[in-house]
Design an enzyme around this catalytic site. Structure first.
Site, short mmCIF file in Angstrom:
data_model
loop_
_atom_site.label_atom_id
_atom_site.label_comp_id
_atom_site.label_asym_id
_atom_site.label_seq_id
_atom_site.Cartn_x
_atom_site.Cartn_y
_atom_site.Cartn_z
N ILE A 33 0.82 -1.20 0.00
CA ILE A 33 0.00 0.00 0.00
C ILE A 33 0.86 1.26 0.00
O ILE A 33 0.42 2.30 -0.50
CB ILE A 33 -1.01 0.02 1.17
CG1 ILE A 33 -0.30 0.02 2.52
CG2 ILE A 33 -1.99 -1.12 1.06
CD1 ILE A 33 -1.24 0.25 3.69
N ASP A 82 15.88 2.60 7.90
CA ASP A 82 15.77 1.30 8.56
C ASP A 82 15.22 1.55 9.96
O ASP A 82 15.95 2.03 10.84
CB ASP A 82 17.13 0.61 8.61
CG ASP A 82 17.06 -0.77 9.26
OD1 ASP A 82 15.96 -1.18 9.68
OD2 ASP A 82 18.12 -1.43 9.35
N ASN A 108 3.97 4.33 7.21
CA ASN A 108 3.33 3.09 6.80
C ASN A 108 4.16 1.86 7.11
O ASN A 108 3.61 0.77 7.30
CB ASN A 108 3.06 3.18 5.29
CG ASN A 108 2.78 1.83 4.67
OD1 ASN A 108 1.74 1.23 4.89
ND2 ASN A 108 3.73 1.34 3.87
N TYR A 195 1.95 -8.24 16.99
CA TYR A 195 1.61 -7.24 15.97
C TYR A 195 0.38 -6.45 16.41
O TYR A 195 0.36 -5.21 16.32
CB TYR A 195 1.36 -7.91 14.62
CG TYR A 195 0.96 -6.94 13.53
CD1 TYR A 195 1.88 -6.06 12.98
CD2 TYR A 195 -0.36 -6.90 13.06
CE1 TYR A 195 1.52 -5.16 11.99
CE2 TYR A 195 -0.73 -6.01 12.07
CZ TYR A 195 0.21 -5.15 11.54
OH TYR A 195 -0.17 -4.25 10.55
N LYS A 199 0.05 -2.34 17.26
CA LYS A 199 -0.92 -1.45 16.64
C LYS A 199 -1.79 -0.75 17.69
O LYS A 199 -2.18 0.41 17.53
CB LYS A 199 -1.79 -2.22 15.64
CG LYS A 199 -1.00 -2.70 14.44
CD LYS A 199 -0.52 -1.53 13.61
CE LYS A 199 0.77 -1.77 12.89
NZ LYS A 199 1.21 -0.62 12.06
#
Length: 318
Positions: A33, A82, A108, A195, A199
């Site tokens: 994306i 990085d 992103n 993960y 978020k």
């Protein structure tokens, strides 16, 4: 349920707003994306689109593809970034500080992995998705603020790409004396939730930071692109890869949500965007609760201490 309905039945609007004269940074923009969002920014006449990537060779390939497909040469620049290296983040931010203007930053880049590794003294997912993400954002704030003052019609945006899965974690580390110390404990780490936890941390920090940026001239928002057919699952397990295969949006469709956040107004400040529209109602029950408010303050205090160790006085940029 709102996110599930969205994934199945809603298609975000195709971007049409012009970005004439604007400078844009998109991290993680050689694939997925991020790549598609960069392509949209070039199509919509941005003056400069910086592809912030870990792999310079892949970035150069992406640049050639974007410029050729949009028939606009010399618009993209490939810069190394990085997020597993704090020095790389600081070097990138210093380079960006020398730009004549900076209108849009889309954060992103991120990782999803079930493997516990350490980067820069912290579990790698937390380093990349949380610590370095906000390290970069805060280091770029002075340039974003300066752009807001010099170009009053710009209203610079800092957009964080988060995820619906922020609601999928039990987040037991929240009650620890120090959340980040607990997340760095390999013995207790549940990497199946890591993960999602990263978020959730992004969501909490954005909500807290937004309260401190009200008069900065910079709009800070966050968005979910939905589940997309990207390379995010390359380090994750079969379950996530299967979900993406069965239900994932095409990456171009998901990228439209990034453009929507990049053009959203002050109504989006500190807000969560779904399908290109502000929708705080689909945030998890925890985030919207009093316990979530206490957690966002706790997490920001602890993250601020980490960021100060990396770059002294960085929290004064807010």
């Amino acid at each position: 349920m709102g996110a599930l309905y969205s994934q199945a039945f809603v298609t975000p609007a195709y971007p049409t707003k012009s970005y004439d004269g604007k400078t844009v940074i998109v991290t993680g923009s050689n694939v997925g994306i991020g790549f598609e969002a960069a392509k949209h920014f070039v199509r919509l006449n941005a003056a400069k689109v910086i592809l912030a990537v870990r792999n310079l060779s892949a970035g150069e390939t992406a640049k050639r593809s974007i410029e050729a497909s949009m028939n606009r040469l010399g618009v993209c620049e490939v810069w190394e970034l990085d997020l597993a290296s704090f020095d790389s983040v600081k070097t990138f931010a210093y380079r960006a500080s020398r730009l004549p203007r900076l209108d849009i930053v889309v954060e992103n880049a991120g990782i999803a992995t079930y493997t516990f590794d350490i980067s820069e003294g912290h579990e790698r997912t937390i380093t990349v998705n949380v610590i370095s993400t906000f390290l970069l954002g805060l280091l770029l704030l002075p340039k974003l603020k300066a752009t807001a003052k010099e170009f009053p019609t710009s209203s610079p945006r800092l957009s964080i790409v988060t995820s619906d899965v922020h609601a999928w974690t039990t987040f037991p580390e929240c009650t620890a004396d120090n959340t980040f110390v607990a997340l760095d404990n390999k013995e207790t780490a549940d990497m199946r939730e890591r993960y999602s936890t990263s978020k959730l941390l992004e969501v909490l920090v954005v909500r807290e930071l937004a309260t401190r940026l009200g008069d900065s001239g910079v709009i800070l928002n966050m968005l979910t692109p939905g589940l997309c057919k990207s390379q995010l699952s390359r380090e994750a397990g079969l379950g996530l890869r299967l979900m993406i295969f069965l239900f994932g949006r095409q990456t171009e469709v998901g990228s439209r949500t990034i453009l929507a956040a990049a053009e959203a107004g002050w109504e989006s400040h500190g807000a969560y965007m779904l399908d290109g529209k502000v929708n705080n109602g689909v945030l998890s029950t925890f985030v919207r609760s009093e316990a979530g408010y206490q957690a966002q303050q706790k997490v920001w205090k602890e993250l601020g201490e980490i960021l100060e160790e990396i770059q002294p006085r960085i929290t004064t940029f807010i």
